[in-house]
Scaffold this active site. Structure first.
Site, PDB file in Angstrom:
ATOM      1  N   SER A 255      20.820  23.054  -4.057  1.00 43.17           N
ATOM      2  CA  SER A 255      19.800  23.154  -3.962  1.00 43.17           C
ATOM      3  C   SER A 255      18.609  21.607  -3.872  1.00 43.17           C
ATOM      4  CB  SER A 255      18.331  24.378  -4.264  1.00 43.17           C
ATOM      5  OG  SER A 255      18.769  23.734  -5.679  1.00 43.17           O
ATOM      6  N   ASP A 256      17.332  21.337  -3.687  1.00 44.25           N
ATOM      7  CA  ASP A 256      17.253  20.185  -3.998  1.00 44.25           C
ATOM      8  C   ASP A 256      16.441  20.280  -5.170  1.00 44.25           C
ATOM      9  OD1 ASP A 256      16.251  17.917  -3.902  1.00 44.25           O
ATOM     10  OD2 ASP A 256      15.429  17.115  -2.275  1.00 44.25           O
ATOM     11  N   TYR A 257      15.234  19.132  -5.354  1.00 44.41           N
ATOM     12  CA  TYR A 257      14.880  19.702  -7.090  1.00 44.41           C
ATOM     13  C   TYR A 257      14.223  20.248  -6.963  1.00 44.41           C
ATOM     14  CZ  TYR A 257      13.406  16.864 -11.525  1.00 44.41           C
ATOM     15  OH  TYR A 257      13.466  16.942 -12.886  1.00 44.41           O
ATOM     16  N   ARG A 258      13.985  21.833  -7.515  1.00 45.53           N
ATOM     17  CA  ARG A 258      13.146  22.590  -7.751  1.00 45.53           C
ATOM     18  C   ARG A 258      12.927  23.696  -6.278  1.00 45.53           C
ATOM     19  NH1 ARG A 258      10.287  23.376 -12.633  1.00 45.53           N
ATOM     20  NH2 ARG A 258      10.313  21.520 -14.356  1.00 45.53           N
ATOM     21  N   ALA A 259      13.786  23.285  -5.381  1.00 43.40           N
ATOM     22  CA  ALA A 259      13.203  23.999  -4.176  1.00 43.40           C
ATOM     23  C   ALA A 259      13.200  25.186  -4.037  1.00 43.40           C
ATOM     24  CB  ALA A 259      13.991  23.494  -3.063  1.00 43.40           C
TER      25      ALA A 259
END
Ligand code: NOJ
Length: 688
Positions: A255-259
């Site tokens: 995933s992207d950062y905290r997505a």
């Protein structure tokens, strides 16, 4: 040493979960006292964190070894963590931003730079980079356009593939991002929602990710955006049906950062537990930073909401990746501080990035003032003249102190003899590095007032003005263009910036780069791109709209951009003529040859990019007015000519009629060849 299957059999559910988690390095390094600060945020104990599968954002070999030791000694699973970082255009030796690199239309220099960056990164202890970013972009207000290859899906795929090959040669795993359509952020506003028809999505926005799959990247990163109402980590149709099943991607999805937990703010998931359930079921193998898997995966498996078989499949992929990186045998397999010191910023690496920088500079205007002769009387002004931070966003461990400013570069050629008075002003203007990149959207992308005033003043004083414009995006140059005698668009060129610019100014290197995004005349034209659809009321001549015209146009501006896609001048004058096609008809799976004569009629040797476009004149769905299908970068000596040939295949005429139906339709196609997307020779063929 245990095999992957043995790990899968013996790890506890909690240990498996930790392998699917990516933590920031500072979480691991935080002391118990700091635990209540930084770690409160993710509510994870040190014991849980030590088993972590991968770690992002570490600064050097020493830190990597320290963090890896902490993890391995404190963990129960004893599987060393993997280290990843955004090595987007260099690790310590920085090359031009990807948008500039794409403008080289030269895959080999892109590949060489990626390989160089990979070698530095691997010596620095990393195993993977979060690149290439291949998001299609059409709106320069979005700060991240600097990280992409621009507005063309074909070029995006070519450049993405070249980066993957280069990273692999240097021993670094790649991550294709941001899947999908992150670059379609409405109004160019960072992290904004995206809304696209399948037609647009499949024919434009998905094409470069799809093309990159041919190089078998190790990772794919999901994006932040909601697409047609569903945040990407929730899009089963894209993550499972398309990426895994149709495209056959068997690597790791991260995933992207905290997505994943951002799905709550999107209004798509109810709480963290719901987030984890959605993303796990879509087989997003690694959750970056947010802790929903760590908190809820075991519970979800116990309640039968996520199957353990699925978790094992995800774990297997992660362990395979770690095995490939050598981490199942060794803690920090190739980290080598001595090698890092030897190769980073070495003269060999500097010369690779200098060449890339020279090839990335776009000459937008020249009334003959360039190239300079050593006897030319010029002086240098503008904020960016002595600026050493010329790396742009995403510089990994690059440092401004190691970069060459324009003034430094000129002194390297001329010695300390720079003038303060003279006939020609080199005005170094534009954006600062921090003005583009992630979270750097703007509503106004015009050249600043201070820069406009500077250029106008110089012009009014009777000076010839050579504008050297730094930027991470297309800027609106309309106001300064008339006052400039020459314009060099230099983007952010990285470590060797000033040397490359000086070489171009003096003609020691020849400008050959092209724009890969259309340059608007006014911000209100955004989004603007060359491969648009016609309307029922196209404006044929680009004069001003008049009341009562009832055409697709603006009242106060032309439709056309200031500079079109594919545009860029050279110091010489290469002309195209005699466009020929070997056959006027083409059938399914067929191919024909398109040829053109290129002649260097100017005063210098020079490189050009000969571009092949097609237009499907009518179809069951409307087709773009032009689409890039191929290009050739050619070098012609003064006076030399060459016949340039392209194979035009029926496959190049295909499009996604529906998401599962990639076909060409019978009928007429225009074939264009030019040195930019606007000024082309044209022939017509028939698909029979
Ligand atoms: C957020 C960015 O969107 C992504 O491209 C990057 O790789 C991660 N942060 C990690 O830094």
């Amino acid at each position: 040493m245990k095999t992957i299957e043995e790990y899968i059999k013996t790890l506890s559910l909690e240990e498996k979960t930790a392998q699917l988690y990516q933590a920031a390095a500072f979480y691991i390094k935080a002391t118990e006292a700091e635990n209540t600060g930084t770690l409160d945020d993710i509510c994870l104990s040190k014991e849980q964190l030590y088993n972590v599968g991968s770690i992002l954002n570490v600064s050097n070999v020493k830190e990597i070894k320290e963090v890896s030791n902490l993890c391995v000694s404190g963990s129960t699973a004893k599987i060393p963590p993997m280290f990843m970082l955004d090595v987007i255009h260099g690790y310590k030796t920085i090359y031009p931003i990807p948008l500039a690199m794409a403008g080289t239309f030269d895959e080999s220099i892109v590949e060489d730079c990626a390989e160089m960056a990979a070698k530095e990164s691997v010596a620095g202890g990393l195993q993977a980079t979060f690149a290439p970013m291949v998001d299609l972009v059409r709106d320069a207000r979005w700060g991240r356009v600097m990280e992409s290859a621009g507005e063309d899906p074909y070029l995006g795929g070519v450049m993405g593939r070249a980066q993957i090959r280069g990273f692999r040669k240097g021993g670094l795993c790649s991550c294709v991002k941001h899947f999908a359509a992150y670059g379609a952020a409405e109004a160019g506003k960072e992290y904004n929602t995206t809304d696209l028809s399948d037609y647009n999505l499949y024919n434009f926005y998905l094409r470069s990710y799809e093309e990159c799959m041919k190089e078998k990247p190790e990772l794919v990163m999901t994006s932040f955006n909601a697409l047609n109402g569903v945040p990407l980590n929730g899009r089963t149709d894209l993550l499972i049906d398309l990426l895994r099943e149709k495209w056959g991607f068997d690597g790791v999805v991260i995933s992207d950062y905290r997505a994943i937990t951002e799905m709550i703010a999107h209004g798509f998931a109810e709480d963290e537990e719901h987030c984890a359930e959605i993303a796990l079921n879509n087989e997003v193998d690694i959750e970056m930073v947010s802790p929903s898997y760590m908190h809820y995966l075991p519970k979800l498996v116990k309640e039968g909401r996520v199957s353990e078989e699925k978790v094992d499949r995800m774990l297997r992929r992660v362990l395979q990746l770690k095995q490939k990186a050598g981490l199942l045998e060794n803690q920090c397999p190739k980290a080598n501080e001595q090698k890092e010191n030897e190769i980073c910023l070495s003269s060999e690496h500097r010369s690779i990035v200098r060449k890339a920088a020279e090839k990335s500079i776009v000459l937008l205007k020249n009334n003959g003032v360039l190239p300079f002769k050593k006897t030319d009387d010029f002086f240098v002004v503008g904020d960016m003249a002595s600026e050493k931070d010329v790396m742009g966003s995403w510089r990994a461990h690059g440092k401004a102190k190691d970069c060459v400013s324009v003034l430094d570069g000129l002194k390297n050629i001329l010695g300390d003899t720079l003038q303060t008075d003279g006939d020609i002003a080199v005005a170094c203007i534009g954006e600062k590095s921090y003005m583009t990149g992630e979270s750097a959207s703007k509503v106004d992308i015009s050249v600043s007032k201070a820069d406009v005033d500077l250029v106008k003043n110089l012009h009014e004083k009777g000076k010839k003005v050579v504008a050297v414009i730094f930027a991470g995006r297309p800027l609106v140059l309309t106001e300064i263009e008339p006052y400039c005698d020459a314009i060099l668009y230099v983007w952010f060129l990285g470590t060797e910036s000033g040397n490359a610019i000086a070489n171009i100014l003096f003609g020691n290197a020849m400008p050959s780069a092209k724009l890969t995004m259309s340059f608007p005349r006014a911000v209100g034209q955004c989004p603007i791109y060359y491969n648009y659809f016609s309307t029922g009321r196209p404006k044929k001549k680009d004069d001003y709209h008049r009341a009562g015209d009832y055409l697709a146009a603006y009242q106060d501006e032309y439709n056309a951009p200031l500079y079109p896609f594919g545009y860029g001048l050279t110091y010489t004058n290469i002309n195209l003529s005699s466009l020929q096609i070997s056959n006027t008809e083409i059938e399914e799976n067929g191919s024909l040859t398109v040829s053109v004569l290129a002649k260097n009629e100017g005063e210098y040797d020079g490189e050009e990019v000969v571009q092949l476009y097609v237009q499907d004149k009518f179809g069951s769905l409307v087709r773009p007015v032009k689409e890039l299908k191929a290009y050739r970068k050619i070098l012609l000596k003064k006076g030399e000519s060459a016949k340039i040939e392209f194979a035009l295949t029926e496959e190049m005429l295909r499009f996604y009629k529906t998401k599962d139906n990639f076909v060409s339709e019978v009928g007429e196609f225009n074939v264009f060849v030019g040195l930019n997307s606007r000024d082309c020779l044209m022939e017509t063929i028939k698909r029979i």
